[in-house]
Design a protein around this motif. Sequence first.
Motif, PDB file in Angstrom:
ATOM      1  N   GLN A   1      -0.228 -26.247  42.833  1.00 32.70           N
ATOM      2  CA  GLN A   1       0.599 -27.316  42.271  1.00 32.70           C
ATOM      3  C   GLN A   1       2.058 -27.225  42.717  1.00 32.70           C
ATOM      4  OE1 GLN A   1      -0.186 -28.249  38.204  1.00 32.70           O
ATOM      5  NE2 GLN A   1       1.914 -28.772  37.741  1.00 32.70           N
ATOM      6  N   ALA A   2       2.556 -25.998  42.920  1.00 29.41           N
ATOM      7  CA  ALA A   2       3.966 -25.826  43.276  1.00 29.41           C
ATOM      8  C   ALA A   2       4.291 -26.434  44.628  1.00 29.41           C
ATOM      9  CB  ALA A   2       4.327 -24.336  43.274  1.00 29.41           C
ATOM     10  N   LEU A   3       3.277 -26.678  45.446  1.00 35.73           N
ATOM     11  CA  LEU A   3       3.530 -27.187  46.793  1.00 35.73           C
ATOM     12  C   LEU A   3       3.366 -28.700  46.888  1.00 35.73           C
ATOM     13  CD1 LEU A   3       1.684 -24.346  48.733  1.00 35.73           C
ATOM     14  CD2 LEU A   3       4.138 -24.606  48.373  1.00 35.73           C
ATOM     15  N   LEU A   4       3.178 -29.363  45.757  1.00 34.96           N
ATOM     16  CA  LEU A   4       3.052 -30.821  45.750  1.00 34.96           C
ATOM     17  C   LEU A   4       4.269 -31.459  45.090  1.00 34.96           C
ATOM     18  CD1 LEU A   4      -0.658 -31.458  44.696  1.00 34.96           C
ATOM     19  CD2 LEU A   4       0.326 -31.677  46.976  1.00 34.96           C
ATOM     20  N   THR A   5       4.590 -32.662  45.514  1.00 38.26           N
ATOM     21  CA  THR A   5       5.637 -33.420  44.847  1.00 38.26           C
ATOM     22  C   THR A   5       5.104 -33.892  43.496  1.00 38.26           C
ATOM     23  OG1 THR A   5       4.889 -35.439  45.933  1.00 38.26           O
ATOM     24  CG2 THR A   5       6.640 -34.181  47.018  1.00 38.26           C
ATOM     25  N   PRO A   6       5.974 -34.102  42.513  1.00 40.45           N
ATOM     26  CA  PRO A   6       5.505 -34.484  41.168  1.00 40.45           C
ATOM     27  C   PRO A   6       4.586 -35.704  41.161  1.00 40.45           C
ATOM     28  CG  PRO A   6       7.821 -33.877  41.099  1.00 40.45           C
ATOM     29  CD  PRO A   6       7.440 -33.901  42.547  1.00 40.45           C
ATOM     30  N   ASP A   7       4.869 -36.687  41.995  1.00 35.90           N
ATOM     31  CA  ASP A   7       4.057 -37.902  41.982  1.00 35.90           C
ATOM     32  C   ASP A   7       2.663 -37.681  42.578  1.00 35.90           C
ATOM     33  OD1 ASP A   7       5.544 -37.587  44.475  1.00 35.90           O
ATOM     34  OD2 ASP A   7       4.601 -39.473  45.076  1.00 35.90           O
ATOM     35  N   ALA A   8       2.498 -36.581  43.344  1.00 39.41           N
ATOM     36  CA  ALA A   8       1.211 -36.335  43.997  1.00 39.41           C
ATOM     37  C   ALA A   8       0.305 -35.413  43.194  1.00 39.41           C
ATOM     38  CB  ALA A   8       1.435 -35.741  45.388  1.00 39.41           C
ATOM     39  N   ILE A   9       0.848 -34.778  42.166  1.00 38.43           N
ATOM     40  CA  ILE A   9       0.065 -33.781  41.437  1.00 38.43           C
ATOM     41  C   ILE A   9      -1.185 -34.398  40.806  1.00 38.43           C
ATOM     42  CG2 ILE A   9       0.073 -32.290  39.409  1.00 38.43           C
ATOM     43  CD1 ILE A   9       2.944 -31.507  40.119  1.00 38.43           C
ATOM     44  N   GLU A  10      -1.026 -35.476  40.081  1.00 40.80           N
ATOM     45  CA  GLU A  10      -2.159 -36.102  39.413  1.00 40.80           C
ATOM     46  C   GLU A  10      -3.170 -36.634  40.436  1.00 40.80           C
ATOM     47  OE1 GLU A  10      -4.637 -37.370  36.388  1.00 40.80           O
ATOM     48  OE2 GLU A  10      -2.852 -36.102  36.277  1.00 40.80           O
TER      49      GLU A  10
ATOM     50  N   GLY B   1      -7.176 -30.948  42.945  1.00 41.94           N
ATOM     51  CA  GLY B   1      -8.622 -30.966  42.800  1.00 41.94           C
ATOM     52  C   GLY B   1      -9.351 -31.587  43.968  1.00 41.94           C
ATOM     53  N   ARG B   2      -8.645 -32.305  44.833  1.00 37.33           N
ATOM     54  CA  ARG B   2      -9.289 -32.883  46.010  1.00 37.33           C
ATOM     55  C   ARG B   2      -9.465 -31.818  47.081  1.00 37.33           C
ATOM     56  NH1 ARG B   2      -6.427 -37.736  48.500  1.00 37.33           N
ATOM     57  NH2 ARG B   2      -8.490 -38.098  49.403  1.00 37.33           N
ATOM     58  N   PRO B   3     -10.434 -31.963  47.981  1.00 38.30           N
ATOM     59  CA  PRO B   3     -10.557 -31.012  49.094  1.00 38.30           C
ATOM     60  C   PRO B   3      -9.270 -31.001  49.917  1.00 38.30           C
ATOM     61  CG  PRO B   3     -12.537 -32.354  48.925  1.00 38.30           C
ATOM     62  CD  PRO B   3     -11.534 -32.963  47.995  1.00 38.30           C
ATOM     63  N   LEU B   4      -8.863 -29.821  50.341  1.00 39.43           N
ATOM     64  CA  LEU B   4      -7.624 -29.701  51.117  1.00 39.43           C
ATOM     65  C   LEU B   4      -7.667 -30.548  52.376  1.00 39.43           C
ATOM     66  CD1 LEU B   4      -7.221 -25.851  50.680  1.00 39.43           C
ATOM     67  CD2 LEU B   4      -5.604 -27.568  49.844  1.00 39.43           C
ATOM     68  N   ALA B   5      -8.858 -30.733  52.923  1.00 34.66           N
ATOM     69  CA  ALA B   5      -8.983 -31.549  54.127  1.00 34.66           C
ATOM     70  C   ALA B   5      -8.729 -33.019  53.858  1.00 34.66           C
ATOM     71  CB  ALA B   5     -10.374 -31.373  54.737  1.00 34.66           C
ATOM     72  N   HIS B   6      -8.778 -33.443  52.584  1.00 40.45           N
ATOM     73  CA  HIS B   6      -8.597 -34.849  52.225  1.00 40.45           C
ATOM     74  C   HIS B   6      -7.216 -35.129  51.641  1.00 40.45           C
ATOM     75  CE1 HIS B   6     -13.264 -35.011  51.629  1.00 40.45           C
ATOM     76  NE2 HIS B   6     -12.907 -34.766  52.873  1.00 40.45           N
ATOM     77  N   VAL B   7      -6.392 -34.090  51.491  1.00 43.50           N
ATOM     78  CA  VAL B   7      -5.032 -34.254  50.974  1.00 43.50           C
ATOM     79  C   VAL B   7      -4.119 -34.598  52.145  1.00 43.50           C
ATOM     80  CG1 VAL B   7      -3.093 -33.105  49.817  1.00 43.50           C
ATOM     81  CG2 VAL B   7      -5.453 -32.640  49.093  1.00 43.50           C
TER      82      VAL B   7
ATOM     83  N   ARG C   1     -15.372 -33.936  35.100  1.00 39.52           N
ATOM     84  CA  ARG C   1     -14.816 -33.753  33.772  1.00 39.52           C
ATOM     85  C   ARG C   1     -13.289 -33.750  33.775  1.00 39.52           C
ATOM     86  NH1 ARG C   1     -18.809 -28.905  31.520  1.00 39.52           N
ATOM     87  NH2 ARG C   1     -20.733 -30.186  31.462  1.00 39.52           N
ATOM     88  N   ALA C   2     -12.715 -34.385  32.779  1.00 37.29           N
ATOM     89  CA  ALA C   2     -11.260 -34.478  32.670  1.00 37.29           C
ATOM     90  C   ALA C   2     -10.635 -33.109  32.467  1.00 37.29           C
ATOM     91  CB  ALA C   2     -10.866 -35.418  31.532  1.00 37.29           C
ATOM     92  N   ARG C   3     -11.290 -32.228  31.748  1.00 40.61           N
ATOM     93  CA  ARG C   3     -10.717 -30.928  31.419  1.00 40.61           C
ATOM     94  C   ARG C   3     -11.584 -29.770  31.928  1.00 40.61           C
ATOM     95  NH1 ARG C   3      -7.073 -33.520  31.249  1.00 40.61           N
ATOM     96  NH2 ARG C   3      -5.738 -34.169  29.507  1.00 40.61           N
ATOM     97  N   HIS C   4     -12.212 -29.956  33.047  1.00 40.29           N
ATOM     98  CA  HIS C   4     -13.042 -28.887  33.615  1.00 40.29           C
ATOM     99  C   HIS C   4     -12.180 -27.704  34.059  1.00 40.29           C
ATOM    100  CE1 HIS C   4     -16.385 -26.907  35.463  1.00 40.29           C
ATOM    101  NE2 HIS C   4     -15.912 -27.032  36.693  1.00 40.29           N
ATOM    102  N   VAL C   5     -10.989 -27.973  34.612  1.00 44.01           N
ATOM    103  CA  VAL C   5     -10.020 -26.938  35.005  1.00 44.01           C
ATOM    104  C   VAL C   5      -8.655 -27.345  34.471  1.00 44.01           C
ATOM    105  CG1 VAL C   5     -11.246 -26.176  37.078  1.00 44.01           C
ATOM    106  CG2 VAL C   5      -9.639 -28.088  37.229  1.00 44.01           C
ATOM    107  N   GLU C   6      -7.764 -26.375  34.338  1.00 45.38           N
ATOM    108  CA  GLU C   6      -6.439 -26.658  33.793  1.00 45.38           C
ATOM    109  C   GLU C   6      -5.542 -27.356  34.788  1.00 45.38           C
ATOM    110  OE1 GLU C   6      -4.741 -23.060  32.386  1.00 45.38           O
ATOM    111  OE2 GLU C   6      -6.193 -22.777  30.753  1.00 45.38           O
ATOM    112  N   TRP C   7      -5.786 -27.172  36.092  1.00 44.34           N
ATOM    113  CA  TRP C   7      -4.837 -27.636  37.111  1.00 44.34           C
ATOM    114  C   TRP C   7      -5.191 -28.989  37.713  1.00 44.34           C
ATOM    115  CZ3 TRP C   7      -8.253 -27.571  41.131  1.00 44.34           C
ATOM    116  CH2 TRP C   7      -9.262 -26.593  41.113  1.00 44.34           C
ATOM    117  N   ALA C   8      -6.248 -29.624  37.243  1.00 47.35           N
ATOM    118  CA  ALA C   8      -6.615 -30.945  37.767  1.00 47.35           C
ATOM    119  C   ALA C   8      -7.350 -31.728  36.689  1.00 47.35           C
ATOM    120  CB  ALA C   8      -7.483 -30.819  39.014  1.00 47.35           C
TER     121      ALA C   8
END
Length: 546
Positions: free
Chosen positions: A69-78, A82-88, A194-201
Amino acid sequence: MDWADELATRVRDSGPQVVNDSKTPSGTVHVGSLRGPVILDTITRALRANGVEATLLYGVDDLDPMDAQALLTPDAIEREMGRPLAHVPDPAGDCHGSYARHFAGIFIDTFAGLGIHPDRYYWMSEIYPTGAMDPYIRTALDRAALVRDIYRRVANVQHPDTWHPVGLICPQCGKVGTTIVTDWDGERVHFECRARHVEWATGCGATDWVSPFGGAAKLPWNLEWAAQWSLFGVTIEPCGKDLSTAGGSRDRSDAIAREIFEREPPLNVPYEFLNIGGKKMSTSKGRGAAAHTIAEVIPPEQLRFLLLRPRPNHAIDFDPDGTDQIPRLFDEFDKFAAATAGRAVKGELPPGHAATFRYSLLEASADVDVEAAAFRPSFSHLAMLVQIPGVDVAERATDEKGSALTPRETAILEEREGAARGWLAVYAPDRAVIRVHDTLPVTAAELDDAQRGFLAALADAVGPDAPSSAGDDWQNAIFAVATEVELPAGRAFDAIYRAFLGRPNGPRAGWLLASLAPRFVLERLREAAARPGGAAAVDVPMGGAA
């Protein structure tokens, strides 16, 4: 370093070897991550040198979910977590096509400069769509109960009976880190995002029955790792100690390889971390020197040497910022080179030092004897020379060698000169930055009678035959005269620094004096010795003028 040759001897009769490594490109890759590729390259070189056919693979696990998360801009976090790194998307625009390609590309670009040339690179985002991973996905799903049992037995990880070992890429929101597969009918899986499957996405809530094949899903890391071993026929795969702990990722994957995919796991060579200031570097947290940045300051052979000098199971503590560790690294490399060439060196060297030097060379085919015998100017001396206007560095190096430099030696000099300038600009401590006063500094007034007597004796000892560029000769003369006049070495150095730099400390005194014109050195020594004080100093570099 003989560990690599020992390994090669151990597997010599086992047929061709496939050496593999892979990396999840979750952010800027720090220099510590280069230890794995360098160790694997060394193993491959040792295998080939011992007559074993070897293939070196390097992969990018770019279907892993974005979780840094620290490497994303605030608008991109949501949107992206959780997406594959190849698709970011590529954070720098379109220079690499994706987040994964951007950071993996920067890291991989350092390989060739370090003499690392994998026979094949692979990207998991390209492997899955081909269907090559489909048989392993099917096997894992068919044996889901056994996979759950392995997790319980090996790692004490408890998964519910509905958990199935595959990560579905949600067809609605594109996230893989938020989905869970709860059922399998032999051709399709039932998934929930799931909306709450992990804390970071945050998942989108979608649920459906879909096929997991053809790139629609990926295996969890432990299963994916074991599947790679079967897919590529891997026989040797070292990994970091964090993965090699009891019940950790390597133990899990080894068990999965044996019990799920029915093959013996590859030989492991666990290796320790490279720490910065005693702390483990972290890609996702941005802690540690970036691999591509440090490679611009430390030439490839010295960087390989840094990573290979200790055995793989020994940690490396390295802190280039504001220290002399980079100059000391060069000194140690030169010591190994000298010993390999058969020259006497001070102190003891570890067993296998010649092999360490050989595998530190950039090219596997390099003539070790020629490389070991090559003249290499002291890094610390060069760091001083490049700070003095008017000094012809190549001419000084030629004088120090005593004959013309070979083309290879000229290349070494130019490489080291660039590294010295980079070190001074980025990492050097303040004491390494010098400004030689062109008049006697006022700090000379602080010298006592014993120190002034030492300076006079030093001038008399070297006389008109003062060495012009030999730092060792100057250093030996300083110690000899200090002993003769019974002045502690620390106070002797203090006297030299105050007389030339106007401060009580500085770089190695012998190399400082060697970088200056002999006549100027003698005049300054006598001037500082002759009077207890000095006129106001003009803080301008000396320039080495006679």
